[in-house]
Each structure stands twice: as structure tokens, then as C-alpha cells.
Design a protein around this motif. Structure first.
Motif, mmCIF file in Angstrom:
data_model
loop_
_atom_site.group_PDB
_atom_site.id
_atom_site.type_symbol
_atom_site.label_atom_id
_atom_site.label_comp_id
_atom_site.label_asym_id
_atom_site.label_seq_id
_atom_site.Cartn_x
_atom_site.Cartn_y
_atom_site.Cartn_z
ATOM 1 N N THR A 180 0.823 -1.206 0.000
ATOM 2 C CA THR A 180 0.000 0.000 0.000
ATOM 3 C C THR A 180 0.859 1.259 0.000
ATOM 4 N N ASP B 173 -5.845 -0.836 -4.952
ATOM 5 C CA ASP B 173 -5.258 -1.635 -3.867
ATOM 6 C C ASP B 173 -6.206 -2.791 -3.513
ATOM 7 N N GLU B 174 -5.647 -3.844 -2.970
ATOM 8 C CA GLU B 174 -6.430 -5.018 -2.527
ATOM 9 C C GLU B 174 -7.276 -5.583 -3.665
HETATM 10 MG MG MG Z 1 -2.102 -2.865 2.052
#
Ligand code: MG
Ligand code: ADP
Length: 399
Positions: free
Chosen positions: A62, A181-182
Motif C-alpha cells: 500500500t 489496492d487489494e
Molecule cells: Mg495494504
């Protein structure tokens, strides 16, 4: 000469926490450069592949994504950042982000009214998607552009929408970059639609690129979603820091404040953290707190270790553990019992005294929840480093 006799807790530089920017982003310059090259090539209309950063929790995906997106934005790209929580649809996440992107593009004062048209195309997309995805909370009326991105079929509409925005970006001599992200939490058919839309943009030399991050299961998901995904993306592995980089991560922030570590203290931290960034921050923070003076020594690290572990247990490890069913916890506990990777599904089932098929649903749900991944068929790994030790601490016995 080190003159710091008092280590001020107020200036403790270390920053453990999900997504918390570290005081020194160590060991990642190569990948940052790789991203910059790919992006510049994309903007110039040259062949380039998107990047999907792949790694376990706590390795720094991240913060790396944040760093790359900040640098990208500073270089006049149009950047949108999306985090994908579990259980949200991709359209619901994309719509507000793409609106912002189009507004940014529209501000670039060349190529006339293309931005306005793109907003109307997005408007059509919103109306069409609202029928299908009930988590879209977007109330702004953007108008519509009949026949563009409004069929209600996500595959077709996302292609039309991203190509529309891609054409605007090209005319404005910039590129649209999606930071996601993710990614492993995006539903497979929605991820497939996104991959296809990016593919069409690439084929038409439209400057749209994805830079994403996710857990190791992401690689398989992308391949299953679209077989050509492997040609569209590179998958840089983000792992623990090398010893040199870990050294940098700990020493550089301290040095700015006139503090250092005894080499033996560093060795000890490196051994315990195995170079995992999240753990380095945690040990750095507590070692600083335990030390009375510089250099931080082995005794300080020893005292810090218990505190670091109990902080990790209460946050990093626990956030995920609390969301699991008793059956899932038991599966993980059995998995931890096998201390060598790869941990085979058959061996786990045997420890649970069950058939492999009967525990397969539990395993599948642990993968969906991002707790474990399958390095290859029938094998299992924890997505959180040192999770096996944690689970043995809190569930001392198998039953
Ligand atoms: Mg992360
Ligand atoms: N390259 C790095 N050097 C030093 N610390 C880092 C680095 N990358 C991440 N960290 C620290 O590690 C922790 C986890 O980072 P994060 O980006 O949330 O990991 P992930 O997204 O992979 O789970 C944060 O406290 C962050 O400050």
C-alpha cells in the motif's frame, strides 16, 4: 560523536500501521523506477505493461502504491486511486473515481469538449449499472450519451467507458492511471471486465494503465479471469527487505535525529522480523521507547521484543483473526501445526481428522477472506507473515 542522551518519545520516527507512510521507504527504488518507465512509455503511446504488486500482508504494498501514485500525479498524469474493500462492486468504486478523473482531464485546456462528452458517457454508465449493482450511491446527474456504455452489460460498457476516457487522455497528451489496492477482493467477473477494458485500450494505443496491488492469490485470479492477463501485466513480487534495506529502514530515520543502533541490536531485530517492513517498524518503535540513550543496544531490543509482539497480536494479527468462524480458526490452527512450507491440504485435513473434500469449503472461504493462498495445487500458505506463531500463541492446542 553521539550526544543524544535522552530519546524523546515525541520524536520516535517509526510508523507501524496498515498503509502508514514509513519514515524511510527502503529498498524499493528499483520498482519505483520500473513503474515510472512503464508509465512514461504508456503516455508516449509505446507498448507497456501495467504492474500488479504482489505480496503478503505487511510487506509495504500500500505505501509503495501511494508513493508511486504521488510521483505519478506530480508528473502530470491523471491519477485515480481506489481501494477495494470486500463486498463492494467494481462499478460502485470506479464511478466516483472516474468522474474525478474526467473533471481533471477537462481542466487541461486543449481538445475542446471531449471531457464533457466523456462525463455524459459516464452518466449513461451510472444509470445502466445502477440497475444491476445495488451498492452504487452516486446521485449526480451527468446526463447520458445514448448508445455509449449504457447497455447494462459490464464487459461492453466498461470497454466503451475506459476507451472514451482514454481518447480524452490521449487528446490532452496525458495518461489515465488507475491505482487499485487489494485487487484480490474484486469479484472475478468484474475483474475480467476491467482487464478486458484495459486490453482494448492497449490495442487501440489509448493511454490507460492499471497499477495495482494485492495478495498472492491475485496472480491466479487474473489468469483465470482472462488468459491474456499475463501479457498485459507484470507481477513484481514485493517481499521482505534484504538485510541492507532493513538496515536502511531502521538506521536512516534514527540518524536524522542523532540516534543509532548497535550492530548487534540490529542483527537481533533483523532475525526476529525477518526483514518484514511492518515488523521492522514495530520493533523500531519499541526499541526506541525502551532505550534510554543512543546507541540502542541489545538489551533495549530484548525489552522491546515482548512489547512489539503484544502490539502486533492486538492489531496486525488480530484484525483479521476476529472475523473468522470457529471452523476457519481451527483450520488455520491445524495449518500452523505443520511448520514447513508448503502446507499440504491433505496433511491439514488429516490433522483435523476429516476428508479433504469436507474441509474444502472452509479452505475456499479462507482464501476468499484473504487469510491464506494457494502457492500451487493442494498447497497452502499464510498471507500474513509469522501468522503460524501468532495462532499458536492464542490457540495453544489443536482442539
Ligand atoms: Mg495494504
Ligand atoms: N519499504 C519500506 N521500508 C520501511 N518500512 C516500510 C516499507 N514498506 C512498508 N513499510 C511499513 O510497513 C508497514 C506496512 O505497510 P503497508 O503498505 O500497509 O503493507 P501492505 O499493504 O503490504 O500490507 C507500514 O507500517 C509501513 O510504514
Amino acid at each position: 560523536m553521539l550526544i543524544s542522551l535522552y530519546m524523546d518519545p515525541r520524536t520516535n520516527p517509526y510508523a507501524p500501521g496498515a498503509g502508514t507512510i514509513p519514515p524511510q521507504l527502503a529498498g524499493r527504488s528499483e520498482i519505483i523506477e520500473k513503474a515510472a518507465i512503464a508509465l512514461d512509455r504508456c503516455k508516449s503511446g509505446l507498448a507497456s505493461r501495467g504492474l500488479l504488486l504482489v505480496g503478503l500482508r505487511g510487506v509495504g504494498k500500500t505505501v509503495l502504491l501511494t508513493k508511486i501514485s504521488q510521483e505519478t500525479e506530480a508528473r502530470d498524469f491523471v491519477v485515480v486511486s481506489i481501494e477495494t474493500p470486500e463486498n463492494r462492486s467494481l462499478p460502485a468504486l470506479l464511478i466516483p473515481a472516474l468522474r474525478t478523473a474526467i473533471l481533471k482531464l477537462d481542466k487541461i485546456a486543449i481538445a475542446g469538449d471531449m471531457g464533457k462528452r466523456a462525463l455524459r458517457v459516464l452518466g449513461g454508465f451510472v444509470s445502466a449499472m445502477k440497475v444491476k449493482y445495488h451498492d452504487i450511491e452516486f446521485g449526480i446527474d451527468l446526463g447520458s450519451e445514448s448508445g455509449s456504455a449504457d447497455s447494462g452489460n459490464l464487459d461492453e460498457d466498461l470497454v466503451a467507458l475506459l476507451m472514451e476516457i482514454g481518447r480524452v487522455a490521449k487528446a490532452k497528451k496525458t495518461a489515465l492511471v488507475l491505482f487499485v489496492d487489494e485487487i484480490q477482493y474484486i469479484k472475478e467477473e468484474q475483474f475480467a471486465a476491467l482487464i478486458m477494458a484495459l486490453h482494448k485500450c492497449t490495442q487501440n494505443q489509448l493511454p490507460v494503465m492499471l497499477i495495482g496491488a494485492g495478495l498472492p492469490q491475485l496472480v491466479g485470479q487474473a489468469g483465470r479471469a482472462k488468459s491474456y492477463a499475463e501479457r498485459l501485466f507484470e507481477y513484481p513480487q514485493i517481499g521482505p527487505l534484504t538485510k541492507n534495506s532493513a538496515h536502511d529502514a531502521l538506521f536512516a530515520p534514527a540518524a536524522r535525529l542523532g540516534v543509532t543502533f548497535a550492530e548487534k541490536a540490529f542483527e537481533d531485530i533483523f532475525r526476529q522480523t525477518k526483514g518484514y517492513p511492518y515488523f521492522l517498524q514495530e520493533w523500531g518503535k519499541h526499541s526506541w521507547q525502551c532505550a534510554k540513550k543512543s546507541p540502542i543496544d541489545e538489551a533495549d531490543v530484548k525489552a522491546a521484543t515482548d512489547l512489539a509482539i503484544s502490539d502486533l497480536d492486538a492489531s496486525f494479527f488480530r484484525v483479521r483473526f476476529d472475523r473468522l468462524t470457529p471452523g476457519e480458526k481451527k483450520y488455520l490452527r491445524a495449518m500452523a501445526e505443520l511448520d514447513a512450507e508448503p502446507r499440504r491440504s491433505g496433511d491439514i485435513a488429516e490433522l483435523l481428522e476429516k476428508e479433504v473434500q469436507s474441509v474444502a469449503p472452509v479452505r475456499a472461504s479462507l482464501i476468499t477472506k484473504g487469510m491464506i493462498y494457494s502457492p500451487s495445487h493442494g498447497e497452502n500458505g499464510f498471507t500474513v507473515p509469522l501468522f503460524d506463531d501468532y495462532i499458536k500463541r492464542i490457540m495453544p492446542s489443536l482442539d
